[in-house]
Design a protein around this motif. Structure first.
Motif, PDB file in Angstrom:
ATOM      1  N   GLY A  55      -5.197  10.652 -10.758  1.00  0.00           N
ATOM      2  CA  GLY A  55      -6.327  10.589 -11.673  1.00  0.00           C
ATOM      3  C   GLY A  55      -6.069   9.790 -12.933  1.00  0.00           C
ATOM      4  N   ASN A  56      -4.861   9.244 -13.092  1.00  0.00           N
ATOM      5  CA  ASN A  56      -4.525   8.431 -14.255  1.00  0.00           C
ATOM      6  C   ASN A  56      -4.850   6.973 -13.926  1.00  0.00           C
ATOM      7  OD1 ASN A  56      -3.278   6.997 -16.356  1.00  0.00           O
ATOM      8  ND2 ASN A  56      -1.726   8.590 -16.608  1.00  0.00           N
ATOM      9  N   ALA A  57      -5.877   6.444 -14.578  1.00  0.00           N
ATOM     10  CA  ALA A  57      -6.383   5.109 -14.232  1.00  0.00           C
ATOM     11  C   ALA A  57      -5.458   3.986 -14.683  1.00  0.00           C
ATOM     12  CB  ALA A  57      -7.767   4.911 -14.848  1.00  0.00           C
ATOM     13  N   HIS A  58      -4.471   4.281 -15.531  1.00  0.00           N
ATOM     14  CA  HIS A  58      -3.581   3.246 -16.064  1.00  0.00           C
ATOM     15  C   HIS A  58      -2.122   3.577 -15.768  1.00  0.00           C
ATOM     16  CE1 HIS A  58      -7.283   3.186 -18.583  1.00  0.00           C
ATOM     17  NE2 HIS A  58      -7.191   1.893 -18.340  1.00  0.00           N
ATOM     18  N   ALA A  59      -1.879   4.078 -14.553  1.00  0.00           N
ATOM     19  CA  ALA A  59      -0.543   4.565 -14.208  1.00  0.00           C
ATOM     20  C   ALA A  59       0.506   3.455 -14.171  1.00  0.00           C
ATOM     21  CB  ALA A  59      -0.587   5.282 -12.859  1.00  0.00           C
ATOM     22  N   ALA A  60       0.112   2.228 -13.875  1.00  0.00           N
ATOM     23  CA  ALA A  60       1.072   1.125 -13.813  1.00  0.00           C
ATOM     24  C   ALA A  60       0.338  -0.202 -13.940  1.00  0.00           C
ATOM     25  CB  ALA A  60       1.855   1.157 -12.499  1.00  0.00           C
ATOM     26  N   VAL A  61       1.028  -1.199 -14.509  1.00  0.00           N
ATOM     27  CA  VAL A  61       0.522  -2.566 -14.552  1.00  0.00           C
ATOM     28  C   VAL A  61       1.171  -3.339 -13.410  1.00  0.00           C
ATOM     29  CG1 VAL A  61       0.622  -4.752 -15.806  1.00  0.00           C
ATOM     30  CG2 VAL A  61      -0.039  -2.678 -16.995  1.00  0.00           C
ATOM     31  N   LEU A  62       0.348  -3.938 -12.575  1.00  0.00           N
ATOM     32  CA  LEU A  62       0.835  -4.720 -11.439  1.00  0.00           C
ATOM     33  C   LEU A  62       0.550  -6.200 -11.679  1.00  0.00           C
ATOM     34  CD1 LEU A  62      -0.494  -2.495  -8.501  1.00  0.00           C
ATOM     35  CD2 LEU A  62       1.733  -2.363  -9.654  1.00  0.00           C
ATOM     36  N   LEU A  63       1.548  -7.029 -11.384  1.00  0.00           N
ATOM     37  CA  LEU A  63       1.391  -8.473 -11.530  1.00  0.00           C
ATOM     38  C   LEU A  63       1.414  -9.129 -10.153  1.00  0.00           C
ATOM     39  CD1 LEU A  63       3.721  -9.270 -14.570  1.00  0.00           C
ATOM     40  CD2 LEU A  63       1.314  -8.581 -14.559  1.00  0.00           C
ATOM     41  N   PRO A  64       0.524 -10.094  -9.908  1.00  0.00           N
ATOM     42  CA  PRO A  64       0.496 -10.772  -8.601  1.00  0.00           C
ATOM     43  C   PRO A  64       1.659 -11.755  -8.477  1.00  0.00           C
ATOM     44  CG  PRO A  64      -1.111 -11.749 -10.081  1.00  0.00           C
ATOM     45  CD  PRO A  64      -0.518 -10.594 -10.824  1.00  0.00           C
ATOM     46  N   VAL A  65       2.329 -11.726  -7.330  1.00  0.00           N
ATOM     47  CA  VAL A  65       3.439 -12.642  -7.076  1.00  0.00           C
ATOM     48  C   VAL A  65       3.240 -13.304  -5.711  1.00  0.00           C
ATOM     49  CG1 VAL A  65       5.002 -11.233  -8.466  1.00  0.00           C
ATOM     50  CG2 VAL A  65       4.955 -10.923  -5.987  1.00  0.00           C
ATOM     51  N   GLN A  66       3.830 -14.490  -5.563  1.00  0.00           N
ATOM     52  CA  GLN A  66       3.733 -15.226  -4.305  1.00  0.00           C
ATOM     53  C   GLN A  66       5.119 -15.691  -3.855  1.00  0.00           C
ATOM     54  OE1 GLN A  66       1.463 -16.226  -6.937  1.00  0.00           O
ATOM     55  NE2 GLN A  66      -0.068 -14.855  -6.039  1.00  0.00           N
ATOM     56  N   PHE A  67       5.278 -15.839  -2.540  1.00  0.00           N
ATOM     57  CA  PHE A  67       6.466 -16.436  -1.959  1.00  0.00           C
ATOM     58  C   PHE A  67       6.071 -17.759  -1.314  1.00  0.00           C
ATOM     59  CE2 PHE A  67       7.389 -11.857  -1.778  1.00  0.00           C
ATOM     60  CZ  PHE A  67       8.623 -11.829  -2.422  1.00  0.00           C
ATOM     61  N   LYS A  68       6.918 -18.765  -1.451  1.00  0.00           N
ATOM     62  CA  LYS A  68       6.654 -20.068  -0.858  1.00  0.00           C
ATOM     63  C   LYS A  68       6.534 -19.946   0.659  1.00  0.00           C
ATOM     64  CE  LYS A  68       8.316 -24.842  -0.823  1.00  0.00           C
ATOM     65  NZ  LYS A  68       9.401 -25.777  -1.275  1.00  0.00           N
ATOM     66  N   GLY A  69       5.463 -20.506   1.204  1.00  0.00           N
ATOM     67  CA  GLY A  69       5.263 -20.497   2.640  1.00  0.00           C
ATOM     68  C   GLY A  69       4.529 -19.282   3.165  1.00  0.00           C
ATOM     69  N   ILE A  70       4.144 -18.340   2.273  1.00  0.00           N
ATOM     70  CA  ILE A  70       3.407 -17.147   2.701  1.00  0.00           C
ATOM     71  C   ILE A  70       2.066 -17.121   1.975  1.00  0.00           C
ATOM     72  CG2 ILE A  70       3.387 -14.630   2.852  1.00  0.00           C
ATOM     73  CD1 ILE A  70       6.402 -14.649   2.830  1.00  0.00           C
ATOM     74  N   ASP A  71       1.003 -17.214   2.721  1.00  0.00           N
ATOM     75  CA  ASP A  71      -0.338 -17.252   2.133  1.00  0.00           C
ATOM     76  C   ASP A  71      -0.851 -15.826   1.922  1.00  0.00           C
ATOM     77  OD1 ASP A  71      -2.730 -18.155   1.154  1.00  0.00           O
ATOM     78  OD2 ASP A  71      -3.631 -18.475   3.126  1.00  0.00           O
ATOM     79  N   ARG A  72      -0.154 -15.085   1.093  1.00  0.00           N
ATOM     80  CA  ARG A  72      -0.528 -13.717   0.760  1.00  0.00           C
ATOM     81  C   ARG A  72      -0.178 -13.483  -0.706  1.00  0.00           C
ATOM     82  NH1 ARG A  72      -1.343 -14.397   5.532  1.00  0.00           N
ATOM     83  NH2 ARG A  72      -1.161 -12.917   7.265  1.00  0.00           N
TER      84      ARG A  72
END
Length: 312
Positions: A55-72
């Motif tokens: 129920g804690n809406a700010h439990a963690a800050v997530l940052l988007p990361v990418q790996f070369k050659g992976i389209d995710r």
């Protein structure tokens, strides 16, 4: 009489040696490994994502990361309480099953060589720690949020971090005008902000791993700062698999971080922490922890290299 003097001297010498040995042991215990990150480029206005829990809406800050050659797009938790950037073993192993050419096998037990990027910033190490944590991920599930690791303060030694919580974006840059900045302590890659609360001057650890809490302190200070007769909330917390009891109550205080007055609306204490964690708090000189929730309507800039910060 000489015998008693010799005995007293021997006891004193032994005591000093024990104290020195204990200091050296714990100093080494809490000293992080050498920073072996290679960082190039910068990241600007990267969208942050909030993770919720219990129920804690700010439990963690997530940052988007990418790996070369992976389209995710994958995610790593921003944790200023962690001195090192690391990956979760179970997550990386499952990722490698699908992308063997892009994700190498372990270099040695619990270590891996990887390169990933945040925006236009590249981060590389041949010795990333693999923590026995996390869960298997299924990259083809595009609806899921795939959390694969933790970004620690070793990155903050390489780049200035700007967290714009109001607009939910962050940046990692090399240079910035530091007019109006305050100084802070940076010991063993721990960020200690100078603070004032009530009539006390405090050193508070900025630990974004405790993201969803404003101020975490001990039971005695919690009683002092909480609003009397306010509703007490209990929830379970998770510290690397160790289940804790987190107890929060409303507060009506003003806390000063650097030169900025912030509204303190909640205060928290934790039951179930280890003796080692308690000792770390005492030996580091910190008198509590603050998370991201305290800065929700603000911008926080942290320059660990020059030990300067600003709250706007």
């Amino acid at each position: 009489m000489k015998i008693f003097k010799k005995i007293a001297l021997s006891v004193a010498v032994c005591t000093v040696l024990l104290l020195l040995g204990g200091y050296l042991y714990f100093d080494q215990k809490f000293t992080p490994a050498e920073n072996n990150l290679a960082v190039s480029g910068i990241a600007q206005n990267i969208g942050m994502r909030w993770d919720s829990a219990e129920g804690n809406a700010h439990a963690a800050v997530l940052l988007p990361v990418q790996f070369k050659g992976i389209d995710r797009t994958f995610y790593m938790q921003l944790d200023s309480g962690s001195p090192t950037t690391l990956f979760y073993k179970k997550s990386i192993e499952s990722l490698r099953e699908k992308f063997q050419n892009q994700i190498p096998s372990q270099k040695q037990e619990n270590q891996i060589s990887l390169q990933f990027s945040i925006g236009n910033m590249s981060i590389t190490s041949d010795r990333f720690e693999l923590l026995n944590y996390g869960r298997a991920i299924h990259p083809d599930n595009t609806e899921a949020v795939h959390i694969i690791g933790t970004i620690g303060t070793d990155l903050l030694e390489k780049r200035i971090m700007i967290l714009d919580f109001k607009n939910t974006v962050c940046s990692f840059v090399e240079n910035i005008d530091e007019k109006g900045f305050e100084t802070f302590e940076f010991k063993k890659r721990k960020i200690l902000f100078p603070s004032e609360l009530g009539n006390q001057n405090l050193k508070l650890l900025y630990d974004s791993g405790t993201s969803g809490y404003e101020l975490i302190t001990n039971r005695e200070e919690w009683e002092k700062y909480r609003t009397s007769n306010g509703n007490v909330k209990k929830e379970k917390g998770n510290s690397w698999g160790n289940i804790l009891t987190v107890i929060s109550a409303p507060a009506d205080q003003i806390i000063k971080i650097g030169n900025r007055n912030l509204k303190l609306s909640e205060v928290t204490y934790i039951e179930g922490t280890s003796k080692m964690q308690n000792l770390l708090m005492k030996t580091s000189g910190m008198q509590g922890m603050i998370g991201n929730k305290l800065f929700l309507n603000h911008k926080l800039t942290v320059d660990c290299k020059n030990r300067k910060f600003r709250v706007e």
